[in-house]
Scaffold this motif. Structure first.
Motif, PDB file in Angstrom:
ATOM      1  N   GLY A  72      -2.150   3.867   9.753  1.00 55.32           N
ATOM      2  CA  GLY A  72      -1.314   4.703   8.907  1.00 55.32           C
ATOM      3  C   GLY A  72       0.164   4.531   9.196  1.00 55.32           C
ATOM      4  N   VAL A  73       0.979   4.726   8.182  1.00 55.38           N
ATOM      5  CA  VAL A  73       2.441   4.701   8.311  1.00 55.38           C
ATOM      6  C   VAL A  73       2.975   5.926   7.593  1.00 55.38           C
ATOM      7  CG1 VAL A  73       4.571   3.489   7.693  1.00 55.38           C
ATOM      8  CG2 VAL A  73       2.585   2.192   8.483  1.00 55.38           C
ATOM      9  N   ALA A  74       3.751   6.731   8.277  1.00 51.44           N
ATOM     10  CA  ALA A  74       4.286   7.954   7.695  1.00 51.44           C
ATOM     11  C   ALA A  74       5.094   7.659   6.446  1.00 51.44           C
ATOM     12  CB  ALA A  74       5.146   8.689   8.717  1.00 51.44           C
ATOM     13  N   GLY A  75       4.820   8.400   5.381  1.00 52.32           N
ATOM     14  CA  GLY A  75       5.576   8.260   4.150  1.00 52.32           C
ATOM     15  C   GLY A  75       5.106   7.154   3.238  1.00 52.32           C
ATOM     16  N   SER A  76       4.032   6.471   3.582  1.00 50.38           N
ATOM     17  CA  SER A  76       3.527   5.369   2.754  1.00 50.38           C
ATOM     18  C   SER A  76       2.065   5.606   2.418  1.00 50.38           C
ATOM     19  CB  SER A  76       3.674   4.031   3.486  1.00 50.38           C
ATOM     20  OG  SER A  76       3.048   2.989   2.744  1.00 50.38           O
ATOM     21  N   ASP A  77       1.708   5.343   1.150  1.00 48.43           N
ATOM     22  CA  ASP A  77       0.300   5.437   0.761  1.00 48.43           C
ATOM     23  C   ASP A  77      -0.374   4.072   0.742  1.00 48.43           C
ATOM     24  OD1 ASP A  77       1.340   4.247  -1.512  1.00 48.43           O
ATOM     25  OD2 ASP A  77       0.533   5.732  -2.918  1.00 48.43           O
ATOM     26  N   GLY A  78       0.348   3.027   1.224  1.00 46.72           N
ATOM     27  CA  GLY A  78      -0.250   1.700   1.323  1.00 46.72           C
ATOM     28  C   GLY A  78      -0.384   0.973   0.004  1.00 46.72           C
ATOM     29  N   ARG A  79       0.410   1.356  -0.981  1.00 46.22           N
ATOM     30  CA  ARG A  79       0.293   0.761  -2.317  1.00 46.22           C
ATOM     31  C   ARG A  79       1.508  -0.112  -2.632  1.00 46.22           C
ATOM     32  NH1 ARG A  79      -2.819   2.570  -6.488  1.00 46.22           N
ATOM     33  NH2 ARG A  79      -3.176   4.560  -5.424  1.00 46.22           N
ATOM     34  N   ASP A  80       1.255  -1.294  -3.233  1.00 43.75           N
ATOM     35  CA  ASP A  80       2.330  -2.176  -3.721  1.00 43.75           C
ATOM     36  C   ASP A  80       3.395  -2.427  -2.658  1.00 43.75           C
ATOM     37  OD1 ASP A  80       1.176  -2.482  -6.264  1.00 43.75           O
ATOM     38  OD2 ASP A  80       2.128  -0.660  -7.001  1.00 43.75           O
ATOM     39  N   LEU A  81       2.957  -2.839  -1.478  1.00 43.24           N
ATOM     40  CA  LEU A  81       3.864  -3.050  -0.356  1.00 43.24           C
ATOM     41  C   LEU A  81       4.580  -4.393  -0.456  1.00 43.24           C
ATOM     42  CD1 LEU A  81       1.379  -1.941   2.451  1.00 43.24           C
ATOM     43  CD2 LEU A  81       3.198  -0.536   1.432  1.00 43.24           C
ATOM     44  N   THR A  82       5.810  -4.439   0.052  1.00 41.99           N
ATOM     45  CA  THR A  82       6.461  -5.725   0.267  1.00 41.99           C
ATOM     46  C   THR A  82       5.858  -6.352   1.526  1.00 41.99           C
ATOM     47  OG1 THR A  82       8.179  -4.859   1.725  1.00 41.99           O
ATOM     48  CG2 THR A  82       8.601  -4.775  -0.667  1.00 41.99           C
ATOM     49  N   PRO A  83       6.013  -7.660   1.737  1.00 39.80           N
ATOM     50  CA  PRO A  83       5.509  -8.249   2.977  1.00 39.80           C
ATOM     51  C   PRO A  83       6.057  -7.585   4.234  1.00 39.80           C
ATOM     52  CG  PRO A  83       5.926  -9.978   1.394  1.00 39.80           C
ATOM     53  CD  PRO A  83       6.450  -8.709   0.777  1.00 39.80           C
ATOM     54  N   ALA A  84       7.341  -7.215   4.230  1.00 43.09           N
ATOM     55  CA  ALA A  84       7.914  -6.556   5.411  1.00 43.09           C
ATOM     56  C   ALA A  84       7.290  -5.181   5.626  1.00 43.09           C
ATOM     57  CB  ALA A  84       9.426  -6.434   5.268  1.00 43.09           C
ATOM     58  N   GLU A  85       7.117  -4.413   4.555  1.00 42.72           N
ATOM     59  CA  GLU A  85       6.455  -3.118   4.671  1.00 42.72           C
ATOM     60  C   GLU A  85       5.016  -3.280   5.120  1.00 42.72           C
ATOM     61  OE1 GLU A  85       8.816  -0.752   1.075  1.00 42.72           O
ATOM     62  OE2 GLU A  85       6.963  -1.875   0.671  1.00 42.72           O
TER      63      GLU A  85
END
Length: 327
Positions: free
Chosen positions: A142-155
């Motif tokens: 998990g990453v705070a503030g992210s739902d894991g959708r449409d991420l950039t490669p860095a994200e």
């Protein structure tokens, strides 16, 4: 840090591997809980158990390691060009990498309900071409503030909690048959996937990652003590951040997802070598064979091939009239 699950005296434990022992997470936490909290929360959790580790640790030699997580899903990519070259020669008689391979990192979903641990006996289907596949799996946290959708490669790279060894067992004859129907691989794959021996957290590799995000760690596989293949993980066509980003496109990656690198080149599976040799050399795996995989910075998994399990017969397709109305 290393995260594991184990069986000991009839109970399942989940926690840290510290030195040559295992220490349970505090407060009854599970691996799933820790993955959901994310890598940023792990140091504080480790500090909670550090003081008691010397007295609460159980020696690794006294436990049976389980698969290090119960995956939410398992995606397996095909990210090594050299593997594609060899396997296409095995299947089609000529080595070829499709232009489409270079465009995007391709994957298939495999079975999260057929995960086996290091040390388990793998019972394959009735096959004449049983194979291993040497891979590394990235485990999502998990990453705070992210739902894991449409991420950039860095994200996406920031969503990687850690890495585990991944053996995508394959029945090549079954796989080849079903893929002629333009689907699959499915039944040629879903009988077993080994994950283990534990999850090594991503921060353990920070000093090794190059400027493009690739991780140059060694991988090798042995059958009955003979080294069959070895490669560097950095020979992938894309770094893991790109794979995770592609998986998240128009979709989501969530804590507990596992993304396989795809099979290493240079003997990462037997089918690659069969394609290059033009014959079944080395021979397909057989009952009693031991397969050991080692990956630098992670550890070792080993499995023995068991006897194929009997299954009920299913009849072939019946000829139909193609009538459009009930008689």
């Amino acid at each position: 840090m290393r995260i594991a699950r184990w069986a000991h005296r009839g109970a399942v434990g989940e926690g840290f591997v510290i030195g040559d022992g295992v220490v349970p997470f505090p407060r009854g936490l599970t691996v799933a809980d820790v993955l959901a909290a994310g890598l940023a929360e792990l140091p504080e959790l480790a500090a909670e158990v550090e003081a008691d580790a010397a007295t609460s640790a159980v020696p690794l030699a006294e436990v049976d390691l389980l698969a290090p997580l119960v995956p939410a899903s398992v995606r397996d990519f095909v990210a090594f060009e050299e593997h594609v070259e060899g396997v296409t020669a095995s299947v089609d008689g000529a080595s070829h990498v499709a232009d489409e391979w270079y465009t995007f990192p391709t994957f298939y979903f495999t079975n999260p309900h057929s995960i086996v641990a290091t040390g388990d006996v793998v019972r394959p289907p009735a096959t004449e071409r049983l194979d291993f596949e040497l891979e590394v799996g990235a485990v999502i946290g998990g990453v705070a503030g992210s739902d894991g959708r449409d991420l950039t490669p860095a994200e996406a790279a920031g969503h990687i909690f850690g890495y585990t060894i991944f053996n995508d067992w394959s029945a090549r004859d079954i796989q080849g048959r079903e893929m002629k129907v333009r689907l699959g691989p499915a039944k040629g794959k879903d009988f077993a996937t080994t994950l283990g021996p534990w999850i090594t957290t991503a921060d353990e590799f920070e000093g090794l990652v190059d400027d493009e995000g690739f991780l140059p760690i060694g991988m090798e596989v042995f059958v009955n003590g003979v080294r069959i293949g070895h490669d560097l993980l950095s020979n992938m066509g894309w770094p893991f951040g790109d794979l995770v980003a592609y998986a998240s496109r128009d979709s989501r990656v969530v804590p507990g997802d596992v993304l396989g690198s795809g099979t290493a080149g240079n003997g990462g599976c037997l089918a690659e070598l069969w394609g290059r040799a033009g014959e079944l050399t080395p021979p397909p795996l057989a009952e009693g064979d031991e397969v050991i995989m080692r990956v630098e910075g992670i550890g070792e998994i080993r499995n023995t091939v068991g006897r194929a399990r009997p299954v009920p017969e299913i009849p072939p397709a019946r000829t139909r009239s193609r009538a459009r109305e009930r008689a």
